[in-house]
Scaffold this motif. Structure first.
Motif, PDB file in Angstrom:
ATOM      1  N   LEU A 138       2.623   0.704  -9.077  1.00 31.56           N
ATOM      2  CA  LEU A 138       1.459  -0.174  -9.062  1.00 31.56           C
ATOM      3  C   LEU A 138       1.893  -1.624  -9.154  1.00 31.56           C
ATOM      4  N   ASN A 189       0.829  -1.208   0.000  1.00 33.37           N
ATOM      5  CA  ASN A 189       0.000   0.000   0.000  1.00 33.37           C
ATOM      6  C   ASN A 189       0.860   1.253   0.000  1.00 33.37           C
ATOM      7  N   ASP A 224       2.083   1.725  -3.495  1.00 34.43           N
ATOM      8  CA  ASP A 224       0.988   2.199  -4.347  1.00 34.43           C
ATOM      9  C   ASP A 224       0.718   3.683  -4.125  1.00 34.43           C
TER      10      ASP A 224
END
Length: 64
Positions: free
Chosen positions: A54, A46, A49
Protein backbone atom coordinates in the motif's frame (compact mmCIF):
# COMPACT_ATOMS: atom_id res chain seq x y z
CA UNK A 1 -12.27 -14.25 -13.53
CA UNK A 2 -8.76 -12.81 -13.55
CA UNK A 3 -6.29 -14.17 -16.02
CA UNK A 4 -3.19 -15.79 -14.51
CA UNK A 5 0.07 -13.87 -14.65
CA UNK A 6 2.81 -15.91 -16.29
CA UNK A 7 5.84 -14.33 -14.61
CA UNK A 8 4.80 -12.15 -11.66
CA UNK A 9 7.42 -9.58 -10.72
CA UNK A 10 8.71 -9.43 -7.15
CA UNK A 11 6.79 -6.92 -5.03
CA UNK A 12 9.82 -4.91 -3.95
CA UNK A 13 11.12 -4.54 -7.51
CA UNK A 14 7.73 -3.36 -8.68
CA UNK A 15 7.43 -0.93 -5.78
CA UNK A 16 10.84 0.62 -6.42
CA UNK A 17 10.08 0.91 -10.13
CA UNK A 18 6.76 2.63 -9.36
CA UNK A 19 8.43 5.12 -7.02
CA UNK A 20 11.21 5.82 -9.52
CA UNK A 21 8.69 6.35 -12.33
CA UNK A 22 6.70 8.76 -10.17
CA UNK A 23 9.77 10.80 -9.24
CA UNK A 24 10.91 10.91 -12.86
CA UNK A 25 7.46 12.06 -13.98
CA UNK A 26 7.35 14.78 -11.33
CA UNK A 27 10.63 16.28 -12.58
CA UNK A 28 9.46 16.52 -16.20
CA UNK A 29 8.15 19.74 -17.73
CA UNK A 30 4.37 19.88 -18.30
CA UNK A 31 3.34 18.32 -21.58
CA UNK A 32 2.26 15.06 -23.19
CA UNK A 33 5.44 13.21 -22.18
CA UNK A 34 4.84 14.04 -18.52
CA UNK A 35 1.20 12.99 -18.79
CA UNK A 36 2.19 9.60 -20.18
CA UNK A 37 4.87 9.19 -17.50
CA UNK A 38 2.33 9.98 -14.76
CA UNK A 39 -0.10 7.44 -16.25
CA UNK A 40 2.64 4.79 -16.28
CA UNK A 41 3.53 5.56 -12.68
CA UNK A 42 -0.14 5.23 -11.72
CA UNK A 43 -0.43 1.88 -13.46
CA UNK A 44 2.65 0.62 -11.62
CA UNK A 45 1.27 1.86 -8.30
CA UNK A 46 -1.99 0.01 -8.96
CA UNK A 47 -0.07 -3.17 -9.74
CA UNK A 48 1.79 -2.89 -6.44
CA UNK A 49 -1.47 -2.25 -4.57
CA UNK A 50 -2.99 -5.36 -6.13
CA UNK A 51 -0.08 -7.39 -4.76
CA UNK A 52 -0.72 -6.20 -1.23
CA UNK A 53 1.68 -3.27 -0.92
CA UNK A 54 0.00 0.00 0.00
CA UNK A 55 1.11 3.53 -0.78
CA UNK A 56 0.37 5.86 2.11
CA UNK A 57 -1.32 9.13 1.23
CA UNK A 58 0.49 12.23 2.37
CA UNK A 59 -0.95 13.60 5.57
CA UNK A 60 -3.02 10.50 6.27
CA UNK A 61 -2.21 7.67 8.65
CA UNK A 62 -1.66 4.30 6.94
CA UNK A 63 -4.68 2.01 6.63
CA UNK A 64 -4.84 -0.83 9.11
Amino acid sequence: MARPIKNPRPKLDLETEALAALEAARTMAPGPERTEAMKRAGILQNAVDMQGMLFAKRGRPPKA
